[in-house]
Design a protein around this motif. Structure first.
Motif, PDB file in Angstrom:
ATOM      1  N   GLY A 166       0.781  -1.231   0.000  1.00 52.57           N
ATOM      2  CA  GLY A 166       0.000   0.000   0.000  1.00 52.57           C
ATOM      3  C   GLY A 166       0.808   1.274   0.000  1.00 52.57           C
ATOM      4  N   ARG A 167       2.118   1.168  -0.192  1.00 49.51           N
ATOM      5  CA  ARG A 167       2.976   2.354  -0.204  1.00 49.51           C
ATOM      6  C   ARG A 167       3.676   2.506  -1.558  1.00 49.51           C
ATOM      7  NH1 ARG A 167       6.916   2.574   4.769  1.00 49.51           N
ATOM      8  NH2 ARG A 167       7.346   0.419   4.137  1.00 49.51           N
ATOM      9  N   ALA A 183      -3.558   5.428  -0.348  1.00 44.85           N
ATOM     10  CA  ALA A 183      -4.794   6.053   0.121  1.00 44.85           C
ATOM     11  C   ALA A 183      -4.715   7.578   0.144  1.00 44.85           C
ATOM     12  CB  ALA A 183      -5.139   5.534   1.514  1.00 44.85           C
ATOM     13  N   GLU A 184      -3.517   8.144   0.038  1.00 48.70           N
ATOM     14  CA  GLU A 184      -3.379   9.603   0.022  1.00 48.70           C
ATOM     15  C   GLU A 184      -3.804  10.220  -1.302  1.00 48.70           C
ATOM     16  OE1 GLU A 184       0.145  11.420   2.011  1.00 48.70           O
ATOM     17  OE2 GLU A 184       0.871   9.343   2.042  1.00 48.70           O
ATOM     18  N   PHE A 185      -3.888   9.402  -2.340  1.00 45.73           N
ATOM     19  CA  PHE A 185      -4.218   9.925  -3.668  1.00 45.73           C
ATOM     20  C   PHE A 185      -5.727   9.929  -3.887  1.00 45.73           C
ATOM     21  CE2 PHE A 185       0.166   8.619  -4.084  1.00 45.73           C
ATOM     22  CZ  PHE A 185       0.717   9.636  -4.851  1.00 45.73           C
ATOM     23  N   ASP A 186      -6.200  10.989  -4.534  1.00 45.47           N
ATOM     24  CA  ASP A 186      -7.614  11.064  -4.892  1.00 45.47           C
ATOM     25  C   ASP A 186      -7.947  10.110  -6.037  1.00 45.47           C
ATOM     26  OD1 ASP A 186      -8.547  13.501  -3.223  1.00 45.47           O
ATOM     27  OD2 ASP A 186      -6.698  14.179  -4.198  1.00 45.47           O
ATOM     28  N   ASP A 191      -4.255  -7.698  -9.347  1.00 39.18           N
ATOM     29  CA  ASP A 191      -3.534  -6.501  -8.900  1.00 39.18           C
ATOM     30  C   ASP A 191      -4.506  -5.356  -8.603  1.00 39.18           C
ATOM     31  OD1 ASP A 191      -1.042  -7.677  -9.000  1.00 39.18           O
ATOM     32  OD2 ASP A 191      -0.637  -7.021 -11.051  1.00 39.18           O
ATOM     33  N   LEU A 192      -5.543  -5.227  -9.411  1.00 33.16           N
ATOM     34  CA  LEU A 192      -6.553  -4.195  -9.152  1.00 33.16           C
ATOM     35  C   LEU A 192      -7.211  -4.429  -7.787  1.00 33.16           C
ATOM     36  CD1 LEU A 192      -8.307  -3.974 -12.639  1.00 33.16           C
ATOM     37  CD2 LEU A 192      -6.701  -2.338 -11.662  1.00 33.16           C
ATOM     38  N   ASP A 193      -7.544  -5.692  -7.524  1.00 32.25           N
ATOM     39  CA  ASP A 193      -8.158  -6.025  -6.235  1.00 32.25           C
ATOM     40  C   ASP A 193      -7.218  -5.698  -5.070  1.00 32.25           C
ATOM     41  OD1 ASP A 193     -10.374  -6.925  -7.591  1.00 32.25           O
ATOM     42  OD2 ASP A 193      -9.814  -9.049  -7.489  1.00 32.25           O
ATOM     43  N   GLN A 194      -5.926  -5.997  -5.261  1.00 33.00           N
ATOM     44  CA  GLN A 194      -4.958  -5.726  -4.207  1.00 33.00           C
ATOM     45  C   GLN A 194      -4.815  -4.227  -3.969  1.00 33.00           C
ATOM     46  OE1 GLN A 194      -2.560  -7.979  -2.077  1.00 33.00           O
ATOM     47  NE2 GLN A 194      -3.352  -6.058  -1.259  1.00 33.00           N
ATOM     48  N   LEU A 195      -4.751  -3.447  -5.035  1.00 35.20           N
ATOM     49  CA  LEU A 195      -4.646  -1.999  -4.896  1.00 35.20           C
ATOM     50  C   LEU A 195      -5.837  -1.440  -4.118  1.00 35.20           C
ATOM     51  CD1 LEU A 195      -3.430  -1.023  -8.486  1.00 35.20           C
ATOM     52  CD2 LEU A 195      -2.092  -0.874  -6.383  1.00 35.20           C
ATOM     53  N   ARG A 196      -7.021  -1.947  -4.421  1.00 36.63           N
ATOM     54  CA  ARG A 196      -8.215  -1.457  -3.725  1.00 36.63           C
ATOM     55  C   ARG A 196      -8.215  -1.879  -2.258  1.00 36.63           C
ATOM     56  NH1 ARG A 196     -11.031  -2.797  -9.271  1.00 36.63           N
ATOM     57  NH2 ARG A 196     -11.186  -0.680 -10.132  1.00 36.63           N
ATOM     58  N   GLU A 197      -7.718  -3.066  -1.989  1.00 36.79           N
ATOM     59  CA  GLU A 197      -7.603  -3.497  -0.586  1.00 36.79           C
ATOM     60  C   GLU A 197      -6.664  -2.581   0.188  1.00 36.79           C
ATOM     61  OE1 GLU A 197      -6.547  -7.561  -0.016  1.00 36.79           O
ATOM     62  OE2 GLU A 197      -8.168  -8.312  -1.301  1.00 36.79           O
ATOM     63  N   ALA A 229      -6.578   2.212  -2.416  1.00 35.57           N
ATOM     64  CA  ALA A 229      -6.468   3.026  -3.618  1.00 35.57           C
ATOM     65  C   ALA A 229      -7.833   3.184  -4.294  1.00 35.57           C
ATOM     66  CB  ALA A 229      -5.495   2.390  -4.604  1.00 35.57           C
ATOM     67  N   ARG A 230      -8.108   4.401  -4.772  1.00 32.33           N
ATOM     68  CA  ARG A 230      -9.301   4.669  -5.565  1.00 32.33           C
ATOM     69  C   ARG A 230      -8.884   4.551  -7.032  1.00 32.33           C
ATOM     70  NH1 ARG A 230      -9.589   7.480  -0.850  1.00 32.33           N
ATOM     71  NH2 ARG A 230      -7.966   8.944  -1.475  1.00 32.33           N
ATOM     72  N   VAL A 231      -9.087   3.359  -7.597  1.00 35.32           N
ATOM     73  CA  VAL A 231      -8.478   2.986  -8.875  1.00 35.32           C
ATOM     74  C   VAL A 231      -9.417   3.239 -10.041  1.00 35.32           C
ATOM     75  CG1 VAL A 231      -7.455   1.088 -10.201  1.00 35.32           C
ATOM     76  CG2 VAL A 231      -7.127   1.185  -7.719  1.00 35.32           C
ATOM     77  N   THR A 232      -8.857   3.794 -11.120  1.00 34.81           N
ATOM     78  CA  THR A 232      -9.558   3.917 -12.398  1.00 34.81           C
ATOM     79  C   THR A 232      -8.656   3.313 -13.464  1.00 34.81           C
ATOM     80  OG1 THR A 232     -10.575   5.981 -11.663  1.00 34.81           O
ATOM     81  CG2 THR A 232     -10.672   5.475 -14.018  1.00 34.81           C
ATOM     82  N   VAL A 233      -9.242   2.460 -14.314  1.00 38.85           N
ATOM     83  CA  VAL A 233      -8.476   1.816 -15.387  1.00 38.85           C
ATOM     84  C   VAL A 233      -8.617   2.643 -16.657  1.00 38.85           C
ATOM     85  CG1 VAL A 233      -8.184  -0.279 -16.769  1.00 38.85           C
ATOM     86  CG2 VAL A 233      -8.874  -0.459 -14.365  1.00 38.85           C
ATOM     87  N   ALA A 234      -7.490   2.986 -17.260  1.00 39.72           N
ATOM     88  CA  ALA A 234      -7.479   3.742 -18.511  1.00 39.72           C
ATOM     89  C   ALA A 234      -7.501   2.774 -19.686  1.00 39.72           C
ATOM     90  CB  ALA A 234      -6.235   4.619 -18.589  1.00 39.72           C
TER      91      ALA A 234
END
Length: 269
Positions: free
Chosen positions: A194-195, A238-241, A253-259, A262-267
């Motif tokens: 998460g860092r 988590a500091e990023f919007d 990896d997307l699931d891990q980032l959200r755990e 992270a507020r994830v958007t896929v481009a």
């Protein structure tokens, strides 16, 4: 006689075909992670002997390393590839992420861009929405911005580091701390627990200053960064919007980032 290599710009321009082949080899190794000499010979269409010479030149440039017949990226927790090499990697993914970022930024905004080469692609997309103010410590991004008269350019100043083609150090940090930008768009060399990490302490200090000053914080994270580690932490996801990733990012990896918050958007392309 083989053309020499320097650690910033790779093979010198006197041999265009060799220069292009060196870049193709380095890019192939970066994408695959570990490849054999035979794989590289098949990929480039040259002899194994030529590949051995090419790999030796790239080792001298600090881009790859060879061990027991396998060639792997030299980028590690202590080292980052040069900006001139990184800007050519994964252009489609970088363009897609840049378009998504540009859609978040209203006309007339001020945007801090770090020395990530993805920032070059962001500038190209923001040029369609000018006027904007681009604030950066990257001379690579500054040169790109200067080509668009409608974009206002502000360069931080600082101590020049050739490998990054960027300005770092206390002057850059002090300048950033005196600003109140609408957005910052940053990258990371690696993600773990998460860092966000980067190999170099002076780069981390500038990224942290940008993060602290901006009202809206955006992290660009292509899928290759999720398999890398680096030495210095500079932020939590988590500091990023917004955390913007490319379409090649695996679902796991997307699931891990959200755990990790992270507020994830896929481009997408």
């Amino acid at each position: 006689m083989e053309c020499p290599v320097d650690s910033v710009s790779g093979p010198k321009r006197g041999a265009p075909a060799q220069y292009a082949r060196h870049r193709a080899i380095a890019d192939f190794v970066m994408k695959r992670g570990s490849v054999s000499i035979d794989d590289l010979a098949e990929h480039t269409g040259v002899s194994a002997m030529t590949i051995y010479r090419d790999v030796s030149a790239l080792e001298e440039a600090g881009l790859v390393q060879r061990h027991r017949g396998q060639v792997t990226p030299a980028t590690s927790s202590l080292q980052e590839a040069s900006a001139s090499f990184r800007v050519e990697q994964d252009p489609d993914a970088k363009s897609a992420m840049a378009r998504l970022v540009a859609g978040m930024v209203p006309t007339g905004s001020s945007i801090l861009l770090d020395d990530s080469t993805s920032g070059v692609y962001v500038v190209r997309e923001l040029a369609r929405k000018s006027p904007m103010t681009i604030i950066t410590n990257s001379l690579l991004i500054a040169r790109e911005t200067a080509q668009v008269p409608e974009l206002h350019l502000f360069v931080t100043g600082g101590s020049y580091q050739g490998w990054a083609d960027a300005l770092l150090g206390p002057t850059a940090i002090a300048t950033i701390q005196g600003l109140d930008p609408d957005f910052c768009v940053l990258s990371a060399s690696g993600i773990d627990q998460g860092r966000c990490f980067h190999p170099y302490e002076d780069v981390v200090a500038v990224k942290r200053a940008m993060l602290d000053q901006a009202r809206t914080r955006v992290l660009l994270l292509d899928h290759t960064k999720l398999a890398r580690k680096a030495l210095h932490a500079f932020a939590r996801l988590a500091e990023f919007d917004h955390v913007v990733v490319d379409a090649a990012t695996p679902k796991s990896d997307l699931d891990q980032l959200r755990e990790w918050g992270a507020r994830v958007t896929v481009a997408t392309a």
